[in-house]
Design an enzyme around this catalytic site. Structure first.
Site, PDB file in Angstrom:
ATOM      1  N   ASP A 102      39.022  44.634  29.258  1.00  0.00           N
ATOM      2  CA  ASP A 102      39.372  44.883  30.652  1.00  0.00           C
ATOM      3  C   ASP A 102      38.692  43.794  31.472  1.00  0.00           C
ATOM      4  OD1 ASP A 102      39.725  45.689  33.250  1.00  0.00           O
ATOM      5  OD2 ASP A 102      39.101  47.766  32.917  1.00  0.00           O
ATOM      6  N   LYS A 115      48.351  35.538  45.086  1.00  0.00           N
ATOM      7  CA  LYS A 115      48.978  34.388  44.445  1.00  0.00           C
ATOM      8  C   LYS A 115      48.865  33.135  45.310  1.00  0.00           C
ATOM      9  CE  LYS A 115      50.302  36.336  40.622  1.00  0.00           C
ATOM     10  NZ  LYS A 115      49.756  35.931  39.310  1.00  0.00           N
ATOM     11  N   ASN A 161      47.358  34.400  32.733  1.00  0.00           N
ATOM     12  CA  ASN A 161      48.642  35.067  32.902  1.00  0.00           C
ATOM     13  C   ASN A 161      48.490  36.521  33.348  1.00  0.00           C
ATOM     14  OD1 ASN A 161      51.594  35.658  32.307  1.00  0.00           O
ATOM     15  ND2 ASN A 161      50.617  36.955  30.777  1.00  0.00           N
ATOM     16  N   TYR A 163      49.894  41.239  47.124  1.00  0.00           N
ATOM     17  CA  TYR A 163      50.247  40.445  45.949  1.00  0.00           C
ATOM     18  C   TYR A 163      50.455  38.983  46.343  1.00  0.00           C
ATOM     19  CZ  TYR A 163      53.007  38.701  42.013  1.00  0.00           C
ATOM     20  OH  TYR A 163      53.483  37.961  40.956  1.00  0.00           O
TER      21      TYR A 163
END
Length: 281
Positions: free
Chosen positions: A66, A162, A93, A158
């Site tokens: 984790d 990014k 990723n 989100y």
């Protein structure tokens, strides 16, 4: 110390989020090219199933962890440091997303998204940098998103994570520009994976958004890895055009997306009712 008998075209690659849609496709593409993989994820059984499906399965290593747990991340780093031949490539990723309006996003969801998508890749890159710098083919590949460049309603947290990952990648590429470590950034558009909820699929259909297969994303990632220099790549048309327009004339994109808000709001509220705790592991 690096193994003397390691083939010159064989890379040791740490792939995070290996059991997800993109990760699964990447693992198969990289293994088919003869690379040795360290497959990270939280689901040990899923990782073992993936590993067993790869060519020369015995060569690859399953490393469940984790990444939000500092102790488990430390154990992962110890495994990397003990690996004969070290680590040549880090592919960041692993990521989480949540389709929800800001008012329906609590602190825990914000923290999970920002830590997983931004802070963990930064920390892993930092901690593995000494190993990567020992490699003649050292590289970091960060998997971003078109939403990191086009602020899209319903994906504000989100998109912020990014966008931050892109900024980190850009600065790191310049910071390591006088070293042998290459730094790549790949920004897919929507990706067709089983993690997409019904509401996300419905939203994409209603707005006419196209989705790429995980295999296509994997191909683009491998192309970056096999390129001769650090690079960034954006996937999809017209998304690549929208990214350029958004950078030069953001008010045009503002107007276009505001007109779509009734549709976006309807699907976001549906998603929140069905997945109040978030839709991705």
């Amino acid at each position: 110390m690096r193994a003397a008998n390691k083939a010159s075209n064989e890379l040791n690659i740490l792939l995070t989020g290996a059991s997800g849609g993109i990760g699964h496709a990447l693992a198969h593409s990289l293994a088919a090219r003869g690379h040795r993989l360290l497959l990270q994820g939280r689901n040990k059984m899923a990782l073992e199933q993936l590993c067993n499906s790869l060519p020369d399965a015995h060569r690859h290593l399953v490393v469940p962890a984790d990444l939000l747990d500092p102790q488990q991340r430390l154990e992962l780093l110890r495994t990397c440091r003990s690996l004969p031949g070290g680590v040549d490539v880090l592919i960041n990723n692993a990521g989480v997303a949540r389709f929800a309006l800001l008012g329906d996003t609590d602190d825990a969801a914000m923290r999970s998204i920002l830590e997983t998508n931004l802070l963990v890749p930064m920390a892993l890159t930092r901690d593995l940098l000494a190993l990567l710098q020992q490699s003649k083919q050292g590289a970091v590949i960060n998997i971003g998103s078109a939403f990191g460049h086009i602020g899209h309603p319903g994906f504000s947290i989100y998109g912020a994570s990014k966008s931050g990952l892109h900024g980190f990648t850009e600065a790191l590429r310049r910071e390591l520009g006088d070293s042998r470590v290459r730094v790549h950034y790949l920004a897919p558009r929507a990706v067709d994976t089983s993690l997409n909820t019904d509401a996300v699929v419905g939203l994409n259909r209603a707005l006419g958004n196209h989705a790429d297969s995980p295999q296509l994303v994997a191909e683009q990632c491998v192309a970056l890895l096999e390129g001769g220099r650090s690079a960034r790549r954006f996937m999809g048309w017209p998304e690549r055009l929208f990214i350029k327009v958004n950078a030069l004339l953001p008010s045009l994109v503002d107007s276009a997306l505001v007109k779509k808000m009734p549709v976006i709001r309807r699907f976001a509220e549906q998603n929140h009712l069905q997945h109040p705790q978030g839709e991705t592991p």
